[in-house]
Design a protein around this motif. Structure first.
Motif, PDB file in Angstrom:
ATOM      1  N   UNK A 115      -2.971  -6.341   5.160  1.00 32.58           N
ATOM      2  CA  UNK A 115      -2.234  -5.959   6.132  1.00 32.58           C
ATOM      3  C   UNK A 115      -3.214  -5.861   7.559  1.00 32.58           C
ATOM      4  N   UNK A 116      -4.495  -5.468   7.323  1.00 32.10           N
ATOM      5  CA  UNK A 116      -5.443  -5.244   8.481  1.00 32.10           C
ATOM      6  C   UNK A 116      -5.489  -6.576   9.342  1.00 32.10           C
ATOM      7  N   UNK A 117      -5.422  -7.757   8.525  1.00 28.17           N
ATOM      8  CA  UNK A 117      -5.536  -9.033   9.120  1.00 28.17           C
ATOM      9  C   UNK A 117      -4.269  -9.366  10.221  1.00 28.17           C
ATOM     10  N   UNK A 118      -3.146  -8.951   9.535  1.00 26.39           N
ATOM     11  CA  UNK A 118      -1.694  -9.193  10.491  1.00 26.39           C
ATOM     12  C   UNK A 118      -1.777  -8.240  11.626  1.00 26.39           C
ATOM     13  N   UNK A 119      -2.421  -6.886  11.374  1.00 21.61           N
ATOM     14  CA  UNK A 119      -2.304  -5.964  12.458  1.00 21.61           C
ATOM     15  C   UNK A 119      -3.205  -6.253  13.557  1.00 21.61           C
ATOM     16  N   UNK A 120      -4.282  -7.053  13.215  1.00 18.77           N
ATOM     17  CA  UNK A 120      -5.337  -7.721  14.105  1.00 18.77           C
ATOM     18  C   UNK A 120      -4.607  -8.691  14.961  1.00 18.77           C
ATOM     19  N   UNK A 136     -10.873 -15.391  21.127  1.00 21.71           N
ATOM     20  CA  UNK A 136     -11.658 -14.252  20.975  1.00 21.71           C
ATOM     21  C   UNK A 136     -11.536 -13.386  19.776  1.00 21.71           C
ATOM     22  N   UNK A 137     -10.347 -13.094  19.551  1.00 19.66           N
ATOM     23  CA  UNK A 137     -10.010 -12.540  18.298  1.00 19.66           C
ATOM     24  C   UNK A 137     -10.302 -13.465  17.149  1.00 19.66           C
ATOM     25  N   UNK A 138      -9.681 -14.581  17.072  1.00 20.22           N
ATOM     26  CA  UNK A 138      -9.927 -15.409  15.725  1.00 20.22           C
ATOM     27  C   UNK A 138     -11.668 -15.653  15.477  1.00 20.22           C
ATOM     28  N   UNK A 139     -12.414 -15.664  16.729  1.00 15.87           N
ATOM     29  CA  UNK A 139     -13.896 -15.704  16.361  1.00 15.87           C
ATOM     30  C   UNK A 139     -14.360 -14.622  15.771  1.00 15.87           C
ATOM     31  N   UNK A 140     -14.009 -13.361  16.026  1.00 16.28           N
ATOM     32  CA  UNK A 140     -14.382 -12.253  15.201  1.00 16.28           C
ATOM     33  C   UNK A 140     -14.070 -12.317  13.876  1.00 16.28           C
ATOM     34  N   UNK A 141     -13.086 -12.811  13.365  1.00 17.58           N
ATOM     35  CA  UNK A 141     -12.729 -13.056  11.898  1.00 17.58           C
ATOM     36  C   UNK A 141     -13.494 -14.050  11.394  1.00 17.58           C
ATOM     37  N   UNK A 142     -14.005 -15.062  12.147  1.00 19.64           N
ATOM     38  CA  UNK A 142     -14.636 -16.110  11.503  1.00 19.64           C
ATOM     39  C   UNK A 142     -16.054 -15.555  11.291  1.00 19.64           C
TER      40      UNK A 142
END
Length: 513
Positions: free
Chosen positions: A176-181, A196-202
């Motif tokens: 769920x953390x990824x969905x909340x992000x 920029x959000x997606x880069x943080x996940x990568x």
């Protein structure tokens, strides 16, 4: 109050004082709250912000949650002033910009703590429920009304972003953390672009593909919320297989349509619990109530509905045979495999922690032998001492599975068991009261129909509920002679379900004497 000590220069005294952006995350164990906080911190730092992350752990499992707290502050004003910002370690009521809650009750707790305010806070909350211990252990229906919680979230926040983010995560085989992000990105509560959000996940380099898929789903939910789905009109009954077809025809032919939504699930439940003959017994017992309701009711068949509901639940009481049956079903293994998110190539071991007591053992024995065993003190002590050690069975091992499967196979002998005969004796006594009560006081009959609600749970809770039921049945003949008997029975029933100690029920009985 969380602010930066950076003061504006004299030449630019009218410039608004810079302050930190404050973010609180309320999550339970295993939901990735720490990862979510780290993503936000990493996102901010790569965008030229100072970031600080702290956490305040709660107690174990569902009785509490961890609060992760993130503050971010733009570096440029700090460099211009030649000073470093001072960031707080904990959220302050009334000073939180964004609250992310991994479950609806956690959103409610954030509101109760004052972390959500209507002039400032963006609240991002999942609407699914993980019931708290107080909700689970309540003798009655202790569930908090989810609709009221959502209304409170809407009233308390400046902006509310809500959805069943847990189901979205499951659909993406992620957490769920990824969905909340993703929902945080879609809410535009932070001054960063989606990329920029997606880069943080990568940069996290863990489960990147599934996390990005879940992120995208959360972003879509926040930016394009789905229209509320109207409940679909339910058919009066579901199609049944050949085994239950004649019983289904009997319900359609003999019972009013107002009760079909109760009787069809009751039929399926009892056939799954025992067999088709057991369902026929259930309908035979309801035939009498149908006639009483037609003669003394208002045409809505409320008595038949409520008695039918509780009779089906009562006749499918949970014993060791039922527990073993449910634990050895293929659907359960598939559910555990799915919920553990294990792949088809991974092995999942299931350990059952069993702690049978003397009563649970006697309940499934032939009635005569069970009563004999309950009355043998020396043997009772030995069995109790042996059973107190408990046991662990691995249902995923051949030995453990066969042990439980053999126990489940005792279903064919259940009618001879001590528990079956005791329960059906009480059921018979309960049903025998309806003809007289319904003809005198239909309202009292309705209260009598709901009386089995006090008997639930297992162990001490079940024993206490059974004693309360027996006590109400004992005083019922006296109550029937008084005015307002239905209100008194309702008061006694509610008192029996009010607390585990039985004190309120004892006080209610005392007031009658």
């Amino acid at each position: 109050m969380t602010t930066s000590p950076l003061a504006p220069s004299a030449a630019n005294a009218t410039t608004p004082r810079p302050r930190a952006i404050t973010i609180a995350i309320l999550a339970m164990g295993g939901e990735g709250g720490g990862v979510l906080a780290d993503w936000i911190g990493d996102l901010a730092e790569h965008a030229g912000y100072c970031a600080q992350t702290t956490s305040v752990p709660g107690v174990a499992q569902r009785t509490g949650s961890t609060i992760y707290y993130v503050e971010i502050f733009p570096e440029e004003p700090a460099r211009a002033a030649g000073r470093s910002p001072v960031l707080a370690l904990m959220p302050v009521p009334g000073e939180v910009d964004v609250v992310l809650a991994s479950e609806l009750m956690e959103a409610g707790r954030a509101i109760a703590r004052g972390l959500v305010t209507p002039d400032r806070t963006t609240l991002i909350a999942s609407t699914h429920r993980v019931y708290s211990m107080t909700e689970k252990t309540a003798i009655g229906d202790g569930k908090v009304d989810a609709g009221k919680l959502i209304e409170a979230c809407r009233a308390a926040s400046k902006t509310l972003v809500q959805d069943d983010f847990e189901s979205i995560a499951d659909a993406q085989r992620s957490v769920i953390s990824a969905v909340l992000f993703g929902a945080l990105a879609g809410s535009a509560a932070l001054p960063f672009r989606r990329e920029e959000f997606e880069d943080a996940v990568r940069r996290g380099e863990v489960g990147v593909d599934s996390s990005l898929a879940a992120f995208a789903a959360g972003f879509r939910s926040a930016t394009s919320p789905a229209e509320p789905k109207l409940p679909k009109a339910q058919p009066p009954h579901r199609e049944t297989g050949p085994r239950l077809r004649s019983l289904a025809d009997r319900i359609l032919r003999s019972f009013p349509h107002q009760c079909h939504d109760i009787l069809f699930p009751g039929m399926e439940r009892l056939a799954d619990y025992q067999d088709e003959a057991y369902v026929a017994d259930y309908l035979d017992r309801l035939d009498v109530l149908r006639s009483l309701d037609a003669a003394h009711g208002d045409g809505e068949f409320r008595l038949l509905r409520e008695a039918g509901r509780h009779l089906a639940l009562w006749m499918s009481y949970e014993d060791a045979i039922r527990v073993a049956d449910l634990k050895t079903r293929s659907a359960r293994f598939e559910r555990v495999q799915r919920e553990s998110r294990a792949s088809a190539a991974q092995l999942v071991n299931i350990s059952e922690f069993l702690h049978p007591g003397l009563e649970e053992i006697s309940d499934i024995l032939p009635a005569g032998f069970g009563r004999w065993l309950m009355n043998r003190g020396w043997l009772n002590n030995w069995i109790t001492k042996f059973a107190s050690r408990g046991m662990i069975l691995q249902t995923t091992s051949l030995r453990g599975f066969l042990q439980l499967y053999a126990l489940a196979g005792l279903r064919r002998f259940r009618r001879r068991s001590l528990r079956f005969q005791d329960e059906h004796r009480r059921i018979g006594e309960w049903l025998a009261l309806f003809p007289g009560v319904a003809s005198e006081d239909y309202g009292l009959a309705l209260e009598l129909a709901e009386l089995p609600r006090v008997v639930k749970g297992y162990g001490d809770t079940h024993q206490r509920g059974r004693r309360s039921f027996d006590e109400i049945m004992r005083v019922l003949p006296t109550l029937r002679q008084k005015d307002g008997a239905s209100a008194v029975v309702r008061e006694l029933r509610d008192a029996a379900m009010a607390d585990e100690s039985g004190q309120q029920f004892a006080e209610a009985l005392k007031r009658l004497s």
